[in-house]
Design a protein around this motif. Sequence first.
Motif, PDB file in Angstrom:
ATOM      1  N   LYS A 191     116.001 115.379  10.380  1.00 43.76           N
ATOM      2  CA  LYS A 191     114.819 114.941  11.322  1.00 43.76           C
ATOM      3  C   LYS A 191     114.374 113.650  10.733  1.00 43.76           C
ATOM      4  O   LYS A 191     113.717 112.794  11.778  1.00 43.76           O
ATOM      5  CB  LYS A 191     113.744 116.060  10.854  1.00 43.76           C
ATOM      6  N   LEU A 192     114.428 113.238   9.490  1.00 40.62           N
ATOM      7  CA  LEU A 192     113.914 112.001   9.233  1.00 40.62           C
ATOM      8  C   LEU A 192     115.110 110.913   9.100  1.00 40.62           C
ATOM      9  O   LEU A 192     114.824 109.780   8.632  1.00 40.62           O
ATOM     10  CB  LEU A 192     113.281 111.997   7.798  1.00 40.62           C
ATOM     11  N   LYS A 193     116.379 111.344   9.649  1.00 39.26           N
ATOM     12  CA  LYS A 193     117.442 110.496   9.543  1.00 39.26           C
ATOM     13  C   LYS A 193     117.792 109.871   8.231  1.00 39.26           C
ATOM     14  O   LYS A 193     118.138 108.739   7.891  1.00 39.26           O
ATOM     15  CB  LYS A 193     117.443 109.274  10.405  1.00 39.26           C
ATOM     16  N   LEU A 194     117.455 110.782   6.957  1.00 42.26           N
ATOM     17  CA  LEU A 194     117.406 110.219   5.611  1.00 42.26           C
ATOM     18  C   LEU A 194     118.464 110.839   4.869  1.00 42.26           C
ATOM     19  O   LEU A 194     119.045 112.001   5.002  1.00 42.26           O
ATOM     20  CB  LEU A 194     116.271 110.888   4.853  1.00 42.26           C
ATOM     21  N   PRO A 195     119.624 109.944   4.286  1.00 43.00           N
ATOM     22  CA  PRO A 195     120.759 110.325   3.624  1.00 43.00           C
ATOM     23  C   PRO A 195     120.326 110.578   2.282  1.00 43.00           C
ATOM     24  O   PRO A 195     120.348 109.915   1.216  1.00 43.00           O
ATOM     25  CB  PRO A 195     121.456 109.227   3.431  1.00 43.00           C
ATOM     26  N   LEU A 196     119.919 111.862   2.085  1.00 45.82           N
ATOM     27  CA  LEU A 196     119.196 112.541   1.051  1.00 45.82           C
ATOM     28  C   LEU A 196     120.144 112.625  -0.226  1.00 45.82           C
ATOM     29  O   LEU A 196     119.826 112.158  -1.255  1.00 45.82           O
ATOM     30  CB  LEU A 196     118.939 114.035   1.197  1.00 45.82           C
TER      31      LEU A 196
ATOM     32  N   ILE B 209     121.823 101.782   5.412  1.00 51.57           N
ATOM     33  CA  ILE B 209     120.834 100.974   5.998  1.00 51.57           C
ATOM     34  C   ILE B 209     121.141 100.592   7.370  1.00 51.57           C
ATOM     35  O   ILE B 209     120.600 100.188   8.356  1.00 51.57           O
ATOM     36  CB  ILE B 209     120.272 100.044   4.805  1.00 51.57           C
ATOM     37  N   CYS B 210     122.435  99.774   7.082  1.00 51.05           N
ATOM     38  CA  CYS B 210     122.806  99.177   8.281  1.00 51.05           C
ATOM     39  C   CYS B 210     123.320 100.103   9.592  1.00 51.05           C
ATOM     40  O   CYS B 210     122.947  99.706  10.576  1.00 51.05           O
ATOM     41  CB  CYS B 210     124.107  98.209   8.000  1.00 51.05           C
ATOM     42  N   LYS B 211     123.673 101.222   9.224  1.00 58.01           N
ATOM     43  CA  LYS B 211     123.895 102.132  10.447  1.00 58.01           C
ATOM     44  C   LYS B 211     122.558 102.666  10.870  1.00 58.01           C
ATOM     45  O   LYS B 211     122.447 103.133  12.022  1.00 58.01           O
ATOM     46  CB  LYS B 211     124.813 103.458   9.618  1.00 58.01           C
ATOM     47  N   LEU B 212     121.709 102.874  10.237  1.00 53.05           N
ATOM     48  CA  LEU B 212     120.475 103.303  10.600  1.00 53.05           C
ATOM     49  C   LEU B 212     119.562 102.148  11.370  1.00 53.05           C
ATOM     50  O   LEU B 212     118.856 102.693  12.531  1.00 53.05           O
ATOM     51  CB  LEU B 212     119.432 103.848   9.613  1.00 53.05           C
ATOM     52  N   ARG B 213     119.691 100.897  10.937  1.00 51.70           N
ATOM     53  CA  ARG B 213     118.642 100.202  11.443  1.00 51.70           C
ATOM     54  C   ARG B 213     118.674  99.825  13.139  1.00 51.70           C
ATOM     55  O   ARG B 213     117.698  99.658  13.710  1.00 51.70           O
ATOM     56  CB  ARG B 213     118.989  98.818  10.698  1.00 51.70           C
ATOM     57  N   PRO B 214     119.825  99.703  13.682  1.00 52.02           N
ATOM     58  CA  PRO B 214     119.918  99.511  15.039  1.00 52.02           C
ATOM     59  C   PRO B 214     119.164 100.683  15.722  1.00 52.02           C
ATOM     60  O   PRO B 214     118.427  99.999  16.904  1.00 52.02           O
ATOM     61  CB  PRO B 214     121.430  99.475  15.512  1.00 52.02           C
ATOM     62  N   GLU B 215     119.293 101.825  15.538  1.00 49.73           N
ATOM     63  CA  GLU B 215     118.602 102.862  16.402  1.00 49.73           C
ATOM     64  C   GLU B 215     117.425 103.416  15.864  1.00 49.73           C
ATOM     65  O   GLU B 215     116.405 103.727  16.658  1.00 49.73           O
ATOM     66  CB  GLU B 215     119.480 103.973  16.703  1.00 49.73           C
ATOM     67  N   HIS B 216     117.237 103.140  14.407  1.00 45.44           N
ATOM     68  CA  HIS B 216     116.321 103.861  13.808  1.00 45.44           C
ATOM     69  C   HIS B 216     115.654 102.893  12.541  1.00 45.44           C
ATOM     70  O   HIS B 216     115.729 103.220  11.617  1.00 45.44           O
ATOM     71  CB  HIS B 216     116.425 105.260  13.373  1.00 45.44           C
ATOM     72  N   PRO B 217     115.204 101.705  13.002  1.00 47.67           N
ATOM     73  CA  PRO B 217     114.814 100.778  12.182  1.00 47.67           C
ATOM     74  C   PRO B 217     113.478 101.247  11.053  1.00 47.67           C
ATOM     75  O   PRO B 217     113.723 100.951   9.966  1.00 47.67           O
ATOM     76  CB  PRO B 217     114.234  99.481  12.878  1.00 47.67           C
TER      77      PRO B 217
ATOM     78  N   ALA C  19     115.467 103.132   8.411  1.00 50.89           N
ATOM     79  CA  ALA C  19     116.119 102.647   7.807  1.00 50.89           C
ATOM     80  C   ALA C  19     115.175 101.783   6.602  1.00 50.89           C
ATOM     81  O   ALA C  19     115.672 101.952   5.463  1.00 50.89           O
ATOM     82  CB  ALA C  19     116.634 101.419   8.536  1.00 50.89           C
ATOM     83  N   TYR C  20     114.252 101.213   7.009  1.00 57.53           N
ATOM     84  CA  TYR C  20     113.189 100.383   6.021  1.00 57.53           C
ATOM     85  C   TYR C  20     112.643 101.491   5.336  1.00 57.53           C
ATOM     86  O   TYR C  20     112.470 101.351   3.884  1.00 57.53           O
ATOM     87  CB  TYR C  20     112.220  99.651   6.811  1.00 57.53           C
ATOM     88  N   PHE C  21     112.204 102.693   5.710  1.00 57.99           N
ATOM     89  CA  PHE C  21     111.688 103.862   4.766  1.00 57.99           C
ATOM     90  C   PHE C  21     112.832 104.165   3.814  1.00 57.99           C
ATOM     91  O   PHE C  21     112.047 104.230   2.538  1.00 57.99           O
ATOM     92  CB  PHE C  21     111.002 104.815   5.814  1.00 57.99           C
ATOM     93  N   TYR C  22     113.754 104.127   4.143  1.00 60.11           N
ATOM     94  CA  TYR C  22     114.854 104.954   3.273  1.00 60.11           C
ATOM     95  C   TYR C  22     115.206 103.851   2.183  1.00 60.11           C
ATOM     96  O   TYR C  22     114.967 104.177   0.973  1.00 60.11           O
ATOM     97  CB  TYR C  22     116.200 104.948   3.937  1.00 60.11           C
ATOM     98  N   ALA C  23     114.994 102.369   2.434  1.00 60.66           N
ATOM     99  CA  ALA C  23     115.443 101.554   1.453  1.00 60.66           C
ATOM    100  C   ALA C  23     114.086 101.476   0.494  1.00 60.66           C
ATOM    101  O   ALA C  23     114.319 101.114  -0.748  1.00 60.66           O
ATOM    102  CB  ALA C  23     115.488 100.069   2.374  1.00 60.66           C
ATOM    103  N   VAL C  24     112.914 101.222   1.144  1.00 62.35           N
ATOM    104  CA  VAL C  24     111.498 101.130   0.189  1.00 62.35           C
ATOM    105  C   VAL C  24     111.443 102.412  -0.684  1.00 62.35           C
ATOM    106  O   VAL C  24     111.263 102.168  -1.781  1.00 62.35           O
ATOM    107  CB  VAL C  24     110.550 101.097   1.007  1.00 62.35           C
ATOM    108  N   LEU C  25     111.698 103.533   0.064  1.00 62.71           N
ATOM    109  CA  LEU C  25     111.570 104.918  -0.868  1.00 62.71           C
ATOM    110  C   LEU C  25     112.464 104.770  -2.066  1.00 62.71           C
ATOM    111  O   LEU C  25     112.062 105.110  -3.002  1.00 62.71           O
ATOM    112  CB  LEU C  25     111.982 105.963  -0.064  1.00 62.71           C
ATOM    113  N   THR C  26     114.050 104.385  -1.933  1.00 59.26           N
ATOM    114  CA  THR C  26     114.629 104.266  -2.804  1.00 59.26           C
ATOM    115  C   THR C  26     114.407 103.220  -4.042  1.00 59.26           C
ATOM    116  O   THR C  26     114.307 103.670  -5.370  1.00 59.26           O
ATOM    117  CB  THR C  26     116.162 103.681  -2.262  1.00 59.26           C
ATOM    118  N   VAL C  27     113.899 102.098  -3.699  1.00 62.83           N
ATOM    119  CA  VAL C  27     113.436 100.935  -4.520  1.00 62.83           C
ATOM    120  C   VAL C  27     112.322 101.673  -5.478  1.00 62.83           C
ATOM    121  O   VAL C  27     112.230 101.639  -6.537  1.00 62.83           O
ATOM    122  CB  VAL C  27     113.171  99.766  -3.767  1.00 62.83           C
ATOM    123  N   VAL C  28     111.183 102.227  -4.564  1.00 62.08           N
ATOM    124  CA  VAL C  28     110.037 102.518  -5.395  1.00 62.08           C
ATOM    125  C   VAL C  28     110.239 103.670  -6.472  1.00 62.08           C
ATOM    126  O   VAL C  28     109.683 103.529  -7.546  1.00 62.08           O
ATOM    127  CB  VAL C  28     109.082 103.082  -4.218  1.00 62.08           C
TER     128      VAL C  28
END
Length: 337
Positions: free
Chosen positions: A234-239, A300-308, A311-320
Amino acid sequence: MSSMDREKTEFDGIAQSQGRVVVRDEKPPSQVKFYLHVSFFAMCGCLARIGTDRIFGKLAGIEDPGELVNQSFFSNIFGSFVLGALNGSPMGKTRLAALYKGLTTGFCGSYTTWSKWNQQQSLNLVGETPTSSHSQVLSIAAWFIGFYCFTGSYVVGLDFGKDVGNLIGKRVHKNGPKIADVCVGVLFVFAVIGLIIGAAVDPTLLGKTVWMTVLMAPFGASLRNWLSRFRIEKLKLPLGTLLANVLGATVLAIVHVINTRVVKSDCAGVDICWGAIMASAIGTGFCACLTTVSTFMSEICKLRPEHPRFAYFYAVLTVVLSQVICGIIIGASFNNP
Protein backbone atom coordinates in the motif's frame (compact mmCIF):
# COMPACT_ATOMS: atom_id res chain seq x y z
CA MET A 1 2.59 -12.85 -3.16
CA SER A 2 5.56 -14.51 -1.45
CA SER A 3 9.18 -13.97 -2.47
CA MET A 4 9.32 -17.48 -3.92
CA ASP A 5 6.24 -16.80 -6.06
CA ARG A 6 7.68 -13.48 -7.23
CA GLU A 7 10.96 -15.17 -8.14
CA LYS A 8 9.10 -17.88 -10.06
CA THR A 9 6.96 -15.33 -11.91
CA GLU A 10 9.96 -13.22 -12.82
CA PHE A 11 11.97 -16.29 -13.77
CA ASP A 12 9.32 -17.95 -15.94
CA GLY A 13 8.64 -14.89 -18.06
CA ILE A 14 10.22 -14.64 -21.48
CA ALA A 15 11.84 -11.23 -21.86
CA GLN A 16 11.11 -9.73 -25.25
CA SER A 17 12.55 -6.29 -25.88
CA GLN A 18 14.49 -4.81 -28.75
CA GLY A 19 14.05 -8.01 -30.72
CA ARG A 20 15.73 -10.33 -28.22
CA VAL A 21 14.32 -13.46 -26.61
CA VAL A 22 15.93 -14.57 -23.37
CA VAL A 23 16.06 -18.29 -22.68
CA ARG A 24 13.96 -19.55 -19.78
CA ASP A 25 14.31 -22.64 -17.67
CA GLU A 26 11.65 -25.25 -16.92
CA LYS A 27 11.55 -24.34 -13.25
CA PRO A 28 13.27 -21.76 -11.03
CA PRO A 29 16.20 -22.77 -8.85
CA SER A 30 15.44 -23.89 -5.32
CA GLN A 31 15.81 -21.55 -2.36
CA VAL A 32 18.82 -23.59 -1.21
CA LYS A 33 20.66 -22.73 -4.42
CA PHE A 34 19.76 -19.08 -4.01
CA TYR A 35 21.14 -18.98 -0.47
CA LEU A 36 24.25 -20.90 -1.53
CA HIS A 37 25.06 -18.32 -4.19
CA VAL A 38 24.21 -15.44 -1.86
CA SER A 39 26.45 -16.83 0.88
CA PHE A 40 29.47 -17.42 -1.34
CA PHE A 41 29.32 -14.09 -3.11
CA ALA A 42 28.68 -12.33 0.20
CA MET A 43 32.11 -13.51 1.33
CA CYS A 44 33.58 -12.22 -1.94
CA GLY A 45 31.85 -8.87 -1.51
CA CYS A 46 32.93 -8.55 2.12
CA LEU A 47 36.55 -9.31 1.25
CA ALA A 48 36.44 -6.85 -1.65
CA ARG A 49 35.04 -4.15 0.66
CA ILE A 50 37.78 -4.74 3.23
CA GLY A 51 40.39 -4.41 0.48
CA THR A 52 38.77 -1.29 -0.99
CA ASP A 53 38.52 0.38 2.43
CA ARG A 54 42.15 -0.40 3.09
CA ILE A 55 43.29 0.96 -0.29
CA PHE A 56 41.38 4.24 -0.06
CA GLY A 57 41.64 4.53 3.71
CA LYS A 58 44.89 3.50 5.36
CA LEU A 59 47.01 3.34 2.20
CA ALA A 60 45.79 6.31 0.16
CA GLY A 61 44.42 8.32 3.09
CA ILE A 62 41.37 9.48 1.09
CA GLU A 63 38.64 7.99 3.26
CA ASP A 64 38.57 9.34 6.81
CA PRO A 65 35.89 8.92 9.52
CA GLY A 66 35.96 12.63 10.30
CA GLU A 67 35.76 13.98 6.74
CA LEU A 68 33.22 14.22 3.92
CA VAL A 69 34.58 11.04 2.33
CA ASN A 70 33.93 8.48 5.04
CA GLN A 71 34.87 4.84 5.27
CA SER A 72 33.26 2.58 2.63
CA PHE A 73 32.49 5.58 0.41
CA PHE A 74 34.20 4.11 -2.64
CA SER A 75 32.95 0.57 -2.09
CA ASN A 76 29.40 1.98 -1.97
CA ILE A 77 29.99 3.81 -5.26
CA PHE A 78 31.55 0.82 -7.03
CA GLY A 79 28.98 -1.64 -5.68
CA SER A 80 26.06 0.58 -6.71
CA PHE A 81 27.47 0.79 -10.24
CA VAL A 82 27.87 -2.98 -10.52
CA LEU A 83 24.32 -3.58 -9.25
CA GLY A 84 22.98 -1.09 -11.77
CA ALA A 85 24.83 -2.84 -14.59
CA LEU A 86 23.48 -6.23 -13.52
CA ASN A 87 19.92 -4.92 -13.17
CA GLY A 88 20.15 -3.35 -16.61
CA SER A 89 21.25 -6.62 -18.19
CA PRO A 90 18.96 -9.54 -19.08
CA MET A 91 20.88 -11.92 -16.83
CA GLY A 92 18.18 -12.09 -14.16
CA LYS A 93 15.66 -13.60 -16.56
CA THR A 94 17.85 -16.44 -17.81
CA ARG A 95 18.72 -19.86 -16.48
CA LEU A 96 21.41 -18.15 -14.42
CA ALA A 97 18.88 -16.68 -12.00
CA ALA A 98 20.64 -18.17 -8.96
CA LEU A 99 24.00 -16.79 -10.07
CA TYR A 100 22.35 -13.43 -10.70
CA LYS A 101 20.91 -13.52 -7.17
CA GLY A 102 24.36 -14.25 -5.79
CA LEU A 103 25.97 -11.39 -7.68
CA THR A 104 23.28 -8.83 -6.80
CA THR A 105 22.10 -9.72 -3.30
CA GLY A 106 25.31 -11.47 -2.30
CA PHE A 107 28.21 -9.58 -3.81
CA CYS A 108 26.82 -6.08 -4.42
CA GLY A 109 24.73 -6.10 -1.25
CA SER A 110 27.77 -7.06 0.84
CA TYR A 111 30.29 -4.94 -1.04
CA THR A 112 28.21 -1.89 -0.15
CA THR A 113 27.22 -1.22 3.45
CA TRP A 114 24.67 1.07 5.04
CA SER A 115 25.58 0.40 8.68
CA LYS A 116 29.24 1.46 8.37
CA TRP A 117 28.32 4.58 6.41
CA ASN A 118 25.52 5.49 8.82
CA GLN A 119 27.74 5.01 11.86
CA GLN A 120 30.36 7.41 10.55
CA GLN A 121 27.69 10.12 10.39
CA SER A 122 26.44 9.24 13.87
CA LEU A 123 29.94 9.51 15.31
CA ASN A 124 30.33 12.92 13.68
CA LEU A 125 26.97 14.13 14.96
CA VAL A 126 27.67 13.19 18.59
CA GLY A 127 31.21 14.54 18.36
CA GLU A 128 33.06 11.28 18.98
CA THR A 129 35.33 11.51 15.95
CA PRO A 130 38.68 13.32 16.36
CA THR A 131 37.66 16.39 14.34
CA SER A 132 37.04 20.06 14.96
CA SER A 133 33.79 21.53 16.25
CA HIS A 134 32.15 21.56 12.80
CA SER A 135 31.86 17.76 12.60
CA GLN A 136 28.05 18.02 12.66
CA VAL A 137 28.13 20.16 9.52
CA LEU A 138 30.41 17.63 7.84
CA SER A 139 28.00 14.84 8.72
CA ILE A 140 25.01 16.61 7.17
CA ALA A 141 27.00 17.50 4.05
CA ALA A 142 28.27 13.92 3.78
CA TRP A 143 24.70 12.63 3.63
CA PHE A 144 23.84 14.78 0.61
CA ILE A 145 27.12 14.07 -1.15
CA GLY A 146 26.83 10.34 -0.45
CA PHE A 147 23.26 10.06 -1.74
CA TYR A 148 24.07 11.97 -4.93
CA CYS A 149 27.15 9.84 -5.59
CA PHE A 150 25.52 6.49 -4.81
CA THR A 151 22.32 7.09 -6.80
CA GLY A 152 24.30 8.61 -9.67
CA SER A 153 26.61 5.60 -9.74
CA TYR A 154 23.63 3.22 -9.81
CA VAL A 155 21.96 5.11 -12.68
CA VAL A 156 25.18 5.16 -14.72
CA GLY A 157 25.56 1.42 -14.10
CA LEU A 158 21.95 0.85 -15.16
CA ASP A 159 22.54 2.64 -18.46
CA PHE A 160 25.77 0.72 -18.94
CA GLY A 161 23.97 -2.57 -18.35
CA LYS A 162 21.22 -1.71 -20.83
CA ASP A 163 23.71 -0.74 -23.53
CA VAL A 164 26.24 -3.56 -23.30
CA GLY A 165 24.61 -5.98 -20.86
CA ASN A 166 22.83 -7.89 -23.59
CA LEU A 167 26.01 -9.92 -23.89
CA ILE A 168 25.61 -11.10 -20.27
CA GLY A 169 23.44 -14.17 -20.02
CA LYS A 170 21.79 -13.72 -23.40
CA ARG A 171 22.57 -17.22 -24.54
CA VAL A 172 22.94 -19.78 -21.79
CA HIS A 173 23.78 -23.42 -22.31
CA LYS A 174 21.25 -25.81 -20.77
CA ASN A 175 23.94 -27.11 -18.40
CA GLY A 176 25.04 -23.61 -17.45
CA PRO A 177 23.05 -23.45 -14.18
CA LYS A 178 24.33 -26.87 -13.05
CA ILE A 179 27.91 -25.90 -13.78
CA ALA A 180 27.46 -22.62 -11.89
CA ASP A 181 25.84 -24.38 -8.93
CA VAL A 182 28.59 -26.99 -8.68
CA CYS A 183 31.39 -24.46 -9.01
CA VAL A 184 29.89 -22.11 -6.44
CA GLY A 185 29.15 -25.00 -4.06
CA VAL A 186 32.69 -26.37 -4.25
CA LEU A 187 34.25 -22.92 -3.93
CA PHE A 188 32.02 -22.13 -0.94
CA VAL A 189 33.06 -25.29 0.91
CA PHE A 190 36.75 -24.71 0.23
CA ALA A 191 36.41 -21.04 1.19
CA VAL A 192 34.80 -21.86 4.54
CA ILE A 193 37.44 -24.49 5.34
CA GLY A 194 40.23 -22.15 4.28
CA LEU A 195 38.89 -19.26 6.35
CA ILE A 196 38.55 -21.43 9.45
CA ILE A 197 42.08 -22.75 9.05
CA GLY A 198 43.35 -19.24 8.38
CA ALA A 199 41.71 -17.85 11.52
CA ALA A 200 43.22 -20.67 13.56
CA VAL A 201 46.80 -20.61 12.30
CA ASP A 202 47.36 -16.98 11.25
CA PRO A 203 49.67 -15.47 13.89
CA THR A 204 48.67 -11.85 13.23
CA LEU A 205 45.75 -9.93 14.69
CA LEU A 206 44.88 -8.42 11.30
CA GLY A 207 44.84 -11.81 9.60
CA LYS A 208 42.61 -13.45 12.19
CA THR A 209 40.27 -10.46 12.06
CA VAL A 210 39.92 -10.60 8.28
CA TRP A 211 39.27 -14.36 8.21
CA MET A 212 36.64 -14.18 10.93
CA THR A 213 35.03 -11.13 9.35
CA VAL A 214 34.59 -12.87 6.01
CA LEU A 215 33.20 -15.95 7.79
CA MET A 216 30.44 -13.79 9.31
CA ALA A 217 29.41 -12.33 5.93
CA PRO A 218 27.06 -15.15 4.80
CA PHE A 219 24.97 -14.85 7.96
CA GLY A 220 24.30 -11.15 7.43
CA ALA A 221 23.62 -11.47 3.71
CA SER A 222 21.35 -14.50 4.17
CA LEU A 223 19.30 -12.69 6.81
CA ARG A 224 18.95 -9.69 4.48
CA ASN A 225 17.87 -11.99 1.66
CA TRP A 226 15.23 -13.55 3.94
CA LEU A 227 13.97 -10.14 5.07
CA SER A 228 13.59 -9.01 1.45
CA ARG A 229 10.31 -10.92 1.21
CA PHE A 230 8.57 -8.36 3.41
CA ARG A 231 6.97 -5.39 1.69
CA ILE A 232 4.14 -2.94 2.40
CA GLU A 233 2.40 -2.77 -0.97
CA LYS A 234 0.00 0.00 0.00
CA LEU A 235 2.86 2.36 0.80
CA LYS A 236 5.17 0.92 -1.89
CA LEU A 237 7.64 0.45 0.95
CA PRO A 238 10.43 -2.18 0.67
CA LEU A 239 10.09 -3.15 4.32
CA GLY A 240 12.72 -5.89 4.11
CA THR A 241 15.59 -3.58 3.16
CA LEU A 242 14.39 -0.98 5.66
CA LEU A 243 14.42 -3.57 8.46
CA ALA A 244 17.81 -4.90 7.40
CA ASN A 245 19.43 -1.47 7.27
CA VAL A 246 17.98 -0.20 10.55
CA LEU A 247 18.61 -3.50 12.36
CA GLY A 248 22.20 -3.72 11.11
CA ALA A 249 22.90 -0.09 11.99
CA THR A 250 21.49 -0.63 15.49
CA VAL A 251 23.53 -3.77 16.14
CA LEU A 252 26.67 -2.08 14.84
CA ALA A 253 26.13 0.86 17.20
CA ILE A 254 25.80 -1.55 20.14
CA VAL A 255 28.92 -3.43 19.05
CA HIS A 256 30.78 -0.11 18.76
CA VAL A 257 29.83 0.86 22.32
CA ILE A 258 30.84 -2.55 23.70
CA ASN A 259 34.11 -2.47 21.76
CA THR A 260 35.12 1.03 22.88
CA ARG A 261 33.92 0.78 26.48
CA VAL A 262 34.65 -2.85 27.39
CA VAL A 263 36.69 -4.80 24.85
CA LYS A 264 39.49 -2.27 24.40
CA SER A 265 40.16 -2.06 28.12
CA ASP A 266 40.07 -5.83 28.52
CA CYS A 267 42.40 -6.31 25.54
CA ALA A 268 44.96 -3.73 26.65
CA GLY A 269 48.43 -5.27 26.44
CA VAL A 270 47.16 -8.45 24.75
CA ASP A 271 48.60 -9.27 21.31
CA ILE A 272 45.75 -11.52 20.14
CA CYS A 273 42.44 -10.58 21.74
CA TRP A 274 39.49 -12.62 20.51
CA GLY A 275 37.06 -10.12 21.97
CA ALA A 276 38.35 -7.43 19.64
CA ILE A 277 38.45 -9.89 16.73
CA MET A 278 34.83 -10.92 17.19
CA ALA A 279 33.69 -7.32 17.67
CA SER A 280 35.26 -6.43 14.34
CA ALA A 281 33.92 -9.58 12.69
CA ILE A 282 30.36 -8.87 13.81
CA GLY A 283 30.57 -5.20 12.82
CA THR A 284 32.44 -5.43 9.52
CA GLY A 285 31.22 -8.90 8.59
CA PHE A 286 27.70 -9.56 9.86
CA CYS A 287 26.30 -6.02 10.25
CA ALA A 288 27.94 -4.59 7.15
CA CYS A 289 26.62 -7.48 5.02
CA LEU A 290 23.19 -7.36 6.65
CA THR A 291 22.86 -3.76 5.45
CA THR A 292 23.22 -2.49 1.91
CA VAL A 293 23.51 0.76 0.02
CA SER A 294 23.28 -0.60 -3.53
CA THR A 295 19.87 -2.26 -3.07
CA PHE A 296 18.67 0.78 -1.13
CA MET A 297 19.63 3.08 -4.02
CA SER A 298 18.08 0.74 -6.61
CA GLU A 299 14.76 0.68 -4.75
CA ILE A 300 14.69 4.47 -4.52
CA CYS A 301 15.42 4.77 -8.24
CA LYS A 302 12.69 2.23 -9.09
CA LEU A 303 10.10 4.00 -6.92
CA ARG A 304 10.87 7.55 -8.00
CA PRO A 305 9.46 7.64 -11.59
CA GLU A 306 5.92 6.57 -10.64
CA HIS A 307 5.83 7.16 -6.88
CA PRO A 308 8.25 10.00 -6.05
CA ARG A 309 6.62 10.77 -2.69
CA PHE A 310 7.04 7.17 -1.54
CA ALA A 311 10.64 7.13 -2.76
CA TYR A 312 11.56 10.23 -0.77
CA PHE A 313 9.58 9.02 2.23
CA TYR A 314 11.45 5.70 2.14
CA ALA A 315 14.83 7.44 1.92
CA VAL A 316 14.11 9.93 4.71
CA LEU A 317 12.56 7.27 6.94
CA THR A 318 15.64 5.05 6.64
CA VAL A 319 18.02 7.90 7.42
CA VAL A 320 15.99 9.26 10.34
CA LEU A 321 15.42 5.88 12.00
CA SER A 322 19.06 4.85 11.60
CA GLN A 323 20.43 8.17 12.85
CA VAL A 324 18.05 8.55 15.78
CA ILE A 325 18.54 5.02 17.10
CA CYS A 326 22.32 5.00 16.61
CA GLY A 327 22.65 8.56 17.89
CA ILE A 328 20.87 7.63 21.11
CA ILE A 329 22.99 4.50 21.64
CA ILE A 330 26.35 6.09 20.80
CA GLY A 331 25.52 9.48 22.30
CA ALA A 332 24.36 8.06 25.63
CA SER A 333 27.53 6.02 25.93
CA PHE A 334 29.76 8.92 24.83
CA ASN A 335 28.24 11.31 27.34
CA ASN A 336 28.41 8.74 30.16
CA PRO A 337 31.87 7.14 29.92
